[in-house]
Design a protein around this motif. Structure first.
Motif, PDB file in Angstrom:
ATOM      1  N   ILE A  31      -2.002  28.116  37.326  1.00  8.72           N
ATOM      2  CA  ILE A  31      -2.509  26.767  37.200  1.00  8.72           C
ATOM      3  C   ILE A  31      -3.960  26.867  36.771  1.00  8.72           C
ATOM      4  O   ILE A  31      -4.703  27.734  37.244  1.00  8.72           O
ATOM      5  CB  ILE A  31      -2.365  25.962  38.515  1.00  8.72           C
ATOM      6  CG1 ILE A  31      -2.783  24.503  38.277  1.00  8.72           C
ATOM      7  CG2 ILE A  31      -3.143  26.600  39.652  1.00  8.72           C
ATOM      8  CD1 ILE A  31      -2.414  23.585  39.442  1.00  8.72           C
ATOM      9  N   ALA A  32      -4.335  26.039  35.826  1.00  9.92           N
ATOM     10  CA  ALA A  32      -5.693  26.094  35.295  1.00  9.92           C
ATOM     11  C   ALA A  32      -6.125  24.701  34.873  1.00  9.92           C
ATOM     12  O   ALA A  32      -5.296  23.834  34.562  1.00  9.92           O
ATOM     13  CB  ALA A  32      -5.771  27.044  34.096  1.00  9.92           C
ATOM     14  N   ALA A  33      -7.428  24.500  34.861  1.00 11.23           N
ATOM     15  CA  ALA A  33      -7.998  23.232  34.421  1.00 11.23           C
ATOM     16  C   ALA A  33      -9.048  23.503  33.356  1.00 11.23           C
ATOM     17  O   ALA A  33      -9.941  24.332  33.554  1.00 11.23           O
ATOM     18  CB  ALA A  33      -8.611  22.481  35.594  1.00 11.23           C
ATOM     19  N   LYS A  34      -8.917  22.812  32.231  1.00 12.58           N
ATOM     20  CA  LYS A  34      -9.943  22.851  31.194  1.00 12.58           C
ATOM     21  C   LYS A  34     -10.830  21.629  31.389  1.00 12.58           C
ATOM     22  O   LYS A  34     -10.378  20.482  31.246  1.00 12.58           O
ATOM     23  CB  LYS A  34      -9.318  22.835  29.806  1.00 12.58           C
ATOM     24  CG  LYS A  34      -8.517  24.086  29.479  1.00 12.58           C
ATOM     25  CD  LYS A  34      -7.902  23.999  28.088  1.00 12.58           C
ATOM     26  CE  LYS A  34      -7.057  25.237  27.789  1.00 12.58           C
ATOM     27  NZ  LYS A  34      -6.394  25.144  26.468  1.00 12.58           N
ATOM     28  N   LEU A  35     -12.068  21.882  31.728  1.00 13.32           N
ATOM     29  CA  LEU A  35     -13.004  20.821  32.054  1.00 13.32           C
ATOM     30  C   LEU A  35     -14.051  20.712  30.964  1.00 13.32           C
ATOM     31  O   LEU A  35     -14.468  21.722  30.385  1.00 13.32           O
ATOM     32  CB  LEU A  35     -13.675  21.108  33.405  1.00 13.32           C
ATOM     33  CG  LEU A  35     -12.715  21.423  34.573  1.00 13.32           C
ATOM     34  CD1 LEU A  35     -13.499  21.834  35.802  1.00 13.32           C
ATOM     35  CD2 LEU A  35     -11.815  20.231  34.865  1.00 13.32           C
ATOM     36  N   ASN A  36     -14.485  19.508  30.685  1.00 10.08           N
ATOM     37  CA  ASN A  36     -15.497  19.344  29.648  1.00 10.08           C
ATOM     38  C   ASN A  36     -16.479  18.254  30.025  1.00 10.08           C
ATOM     39  O   ASN A  36     -16.169  17.343  30.804  1.00 10.08           O
ATOM     40  CB  ASN A  36     -14.846  19.009  28.300  1.00 10.08           C
ATOM     41  CG  ASN A  36     -14.376  17.570  28.242  1.00 10.08           C
ATOM     42  OD1 ASN A  36     -13.518  17.166  29.038  1.00 10.08           O
ATOM     43  ND2 ASN A  36     -14.917  16.801  27.298  1.00 10.08           N
TER      44      ASN A  36
END
Length: 880
Positions: free
Chosen positions: A556-561
């Motif tokens: 599980i991963a989150a790409k945050l910007n």
């Protein structure tokens, strides 16, 4: 279509298009599609040696909707596409495109990879990334696992994949949740071509002159018709009705069996022809209703000869009283080799609406015949000997994937899946080794047959994989649009290995045992009998083993910007790994069974900060693992003729764990140009290394865990057009690395801190590329050099003067030249010189001696030396 001309292009099934051969200037472009409004894009600038990239949106002709379909995207095989992938990727990555590959003389994936920053090649087929040996690297072919047909190493053989089939190759250097955790140097993702560029047929033929081998008087043992296509293994295998064990039959029956397999002792002499290569490629797209289908199919064939004259030495502890090196053996080797490769690829793509399906198939058959002659002194037994080896090896590789890509719910949700199967077969049928001894009673130099052996082995690897990834995009504001990624991955590998060994009884008299490299008369059918010559079994239970492994993973991963400036990918990967093996200890008596399972978490963080459109910083951290492979833990013993040593495994090996940190700065001055500078640091616990030791039967190579190690370095990558200094149509490429590594051992250990096994202190790849589109001329000048690296870890002793030092592969300079000229619309002529300098390939030891006075000095010992030869290629391509 370019307005006012007949120049244009048809998109592929993904909406990708490419218009080539357009002169610099400003143009108006028109895009149209059935049931959509035609759109005109004015003032499109085309600059020399740069790609003009357009993203075109068409609106429905009836509803006048905006942003309905995006049908124009960059192709993945262009230099610009790879540069943009590198730029937008959050993990640290480097890559190379099919467009750049076409400017070189590289013929397979191994040669291509050495153009990527921080990568070098071992044995013409294995990769070393950031100075870390091949066992620290992973590979996916078309996003699925690839089996290894190497019996004695944990590595994928990249020479099986022709460069003409590659769309792009990306090397990931920092961990990320969606990637397998089992790598420390780099993880290589290879994509084969799958998107047709329209309906085309192309043919490429190339001839290569090798200064060592071409037109030389050659020697090989007699082969079969199957050798011409790489399928010569079957005719050399033991007959299906062969006794299961010669120990269970009478001497008379053993003699009958020996006569039945008594073939291919004769040596044929002929003139070696130049290397031949042929490649056929078909590309086609068509529609069936609302379904668009694309196909790329290729067939490739190559055959070539190699010839080497080698110095082959080995040493025991230095003779301090007499101040001289102490040889274990000193030989002169001559090797003749013919390698044939037959390959095929058939890739299908299908687009229905926004859903895309792909079915990829890759097959390669590689057959190699080698004949070696060795002469020199075995100081261990104090004998002047000859050794003769005839060996045929065949490698079969298949990789297939069925995949789907499905955008969901206004493109905010995406799901993809892949089913993969791979097969790797390695067959070494009827390997003959004959040792002959000098007749010390004769005044002439005569040799009599002493220890003939025959050997058969077969390996079969099956691998199955399944994976699925889900992506959901949230939109909280114009500045914040995080993306959630999650996925699962499963992989099962199964290996079956079996081998048989035979010795010869040489009894009685009345036949001639003296021979001068040709043993036909010694092993004639007349001499095969129960009272003269017959084979006997020397196989034991350790010569066969079965093993399998199961890998289950989820992430599980989150790409945050935050706007366009700050992007981050944070996540964790969980992997469950189980390995089982059943075999025997090397004595063939004591069974050995391995049944281990591990569950680990691998967190990672990748952050990119953009100062502007041209400047970007990256920082990355990740935890990874390096697992022991089947061959490294099984105690099966294999005799390596080249090394004059045995190779065995170590069932006590432990997994190595690595913490990885990367920092990188990237500068993109203009499209197609880049400058990047990176720093990396790696900390290893229990790194796995290959070592060797003296045994009662001679040298033996095996695998051990060191205590801990670290590696750190700096990398630079430059791609720059040189028109700013008046050199139009010329570009400069440079990538290099400086690396420092050290292995640490517990205090009080005989072993002393040293560089890591397989690590190079520096790597340099640089080149000049010339491209004149109007005249259809291109060329390149490419240079490569690596620093000395440990090929085999030595044997430390309590007194350092008694050490058997590490064996180093020495630096060498490599220079390649290529040239291409387009003739008319359909024909291109290519030529080149590969390895123009023909520098020696050398392996050496460096012994640090301390005199009684306390003074120190270094003694250099040559282990191996030979020149590979210069390859001069000329080829022609036809595409229509």
């Amino acid at each position: 279509m370019i307005e006012g001309t007949t120049v244009g292009a048809i998109t592929d099934i993904d909406g990708n298009f490419r218009i080539e051969g357009v002169a610099p200037g400003t143009y108006t472009l028109s895009a149209s599609y059935v049931s959509y409004q035609t759109r005109t894009i004015p003032d499109v600038p085309v600059v020399a040696r740069q790609e003009a990239v357009l993203n075109i949106e068409l609106s429905d002709a009836d509803l006048q909707l905006q942003n309905v379909v995006v049908i124009a995207q960059r192709r993945l095989g262009t230099e610009m596409a790879v540069l943009n992938t590198v730029r937008k990727s959050l993990p640290v990555v480097n890559g190379i495109s099919s467009q750049q590959i076409s400017k070189t003389q590289d013929t397979d994936a191994a040669e291509v990879l050495r153009r990527i920053p921080g990568i070098t090649i071992v044995d013409d087929r294995f990769i070393v990334v950031r100075g870390l040996a091949q066992r620290y690297n992973g590979v996916w072919l078309n996003n699925a696992t690839t089996p290894s047909s190497e019996t004695d190493s944990r590595a994928f053989s990249f020479d099986v994949l022709p460069s003409s089939l590659i769309d792009n190759m990306m090397v990931y250097k920092s961990p990320s949740p969606e990637l397998p955790a089992d790598f420390a140097g780099g993880f290589v993702k290879v994509l084969t071509k799958n998107i047709p560029e329209g309906n085309h047929f192309s043919l490429h033929y190339q001839a290569g002159f090798n200064t060592n081998a071409s037109f030389r008087q050659f020697e090989l043992t007699k082969g079969t018709a199957g050798d011409y296509f790489g399928f010569g293994g079957k005719a050399r295998m033991l007959p299906s009705n062969a006794p299961e064990n010669l120990r269970d039959v009478t001497v008379q029956e053993a003699a009958v069996f020996t006569r039945k397999v008594n073939d291919r002792w004769g040596v044929k002499q002929f003139t070696a022809i130049p290397e031949q290569k042929l490649n056929l490629m078909f590309q086609r797209t068509f529609n069936i209703g609302d379904i668009r289908i694309g196909n790329i199919s290729t067939i490739n064939y190559s055959t070539g000869y190699d010839y080497y004259e080698k110095v082959n030495n080995n040493f025991v502890s230095y003779d301090m009283p007499n101040d001289r090196s102490n040889y274990r053996f000193s030989y002169e080797d001559v090797q003749y080799k013919n390698t044939t490769k037959l390959g095929a690829m058939m890739n299908w793509s299908l687009m229905k609406g926004k859903n895309k399906y792909e079915f990829r198939n890759f097959f390669n058959q590689r057959g190699s015949t080698a004949f070696s002659k060795r002469e020199g002194t075995d100081y261990y037994s104090e004998e002047y000997i000859r050794k003769w080896e005839s060996i045929y090896t065949s490698r079969t590789t298949y990789s297939g994937q069925l995949s789907g890509d499905h955008p969901l719910k206004e493109d905010k949700n995406k799901i993809d899946w892949i089913l993969g199967y791979g097969y790797a077969g390695y067959n070494e049928p009827d390997r003959k080794v004959v040792k002959s001894m000098q007749d010390e009673l004769s005044e002439e130099l005569r040799f009599y047959v002493s220890e003939p052996t025959r050997y058969y082995q077969q390996l079969k690897d099956h691998s199955f994989s399944v994976s699925s990834n889900y992506e959901h995009t949230f939109t909280f504001s114009d500045q914040c649009s995080p993306v959630l990624n999650t996925g699962i991955y499963g992989e099962y590998k199964d290996r079956d290995f079996s081998a048989r060994r035979f010795l010869y009884n040489l009894l009685g008299s009345g036949y001639d045992r003296f021979a001068d490299w040709d043993y036909t008369h010694v092993f004639s059918d007349e001499n095969i009998s129960a009272d003269r010559i017959y084979m006997r079994e020397s196989t034991n239970n350790s010569d066969s083993y079965t093993s399998n492994s199961l890998l289950g993973a989820a992430y599980i991963a989150a790409k945050l910007n935050y706007g366009e400036k700050l992007n981050a990918n944070v996540g964790v990967r969980m992997e469950y790994y189980k390995i089982t093996l059943d075999g025997y200890e090397s004595d063939g008596v004591k069974p050995i069974s391995v049944d281990q399972d591990f569950t680990d978490l691998f967190p990672s963080l990748n952050v990119a900060y953009s100062l502007s459109e041209q400047h970007q910083f990256r920082v990355a951290y990740g935890r990874s693992i390096n697992r022991a492979e089947f061959r490294e833990i099984v105690p099966y013993v294999y005799y390596d003729f080249g090394r004059e040593a045995n190779v065995t495994g170590n069932a006590e090996l432990k997994n190595a764990y690595i913490n990885n940190v990367d920092l990188r700065y990237e500068f993109y001055p203009s499209p197609g140009e880049t400058l990047s500078l990176g720093l990396f640091y790696k900390n290893f616990n229990d790194p796995i290394e290959q070592t060797y030791a003296e045994t009662g039967s001679g040298l033996q190579y095996t695998f051990h865990n060191a205590d801990r190690a670290r590696a750190m370095g700096i990398e630079i990558d430059i791609k720059k057009q040189l028109d700013f200094i008046g050199l139009n149509n010329l570009s400069f490429v440079f990538n290099g690395a400086l690396i420092d590594s050290k292995v640490f051992f517990p205090e009080g250990s005989f072993e002393r801190d040293r560089p890591m096994y397989g690590q190079s202190p520096y790597l340099v790849n640089t080149g000049l590329f010339y491209q004149h589109d109007d005249q259809g001329i291109s060329g390149s000048l490419l240079y490569n050099r690596i620093g000395k690296r440990i090929e085999t870890v030595g044997v430390p002793k309590q007194n350092p003067n008694d050490d058997i030092p590490d064996i180093y592969e020495m630096p060498r300079n490599s220079l390649d030249i290529t040239f291409a000229k387009r003739v008319g619309k359909y024909v291109e002529i290519k030529g080149g010189i590969k390895d123009l300098l023909n520098a020696k390939i050398e392996y050496k030891q460096f012994l640090e001696l301390t005199e009684d006075s306390g003074e120190t000095r270094t003694v250099e010992q040559l282990i191996s030396s030979y020149r590979p030869g210069v390859m001069i290629n000329v080829g022609v391509s036809v595409k229509f």
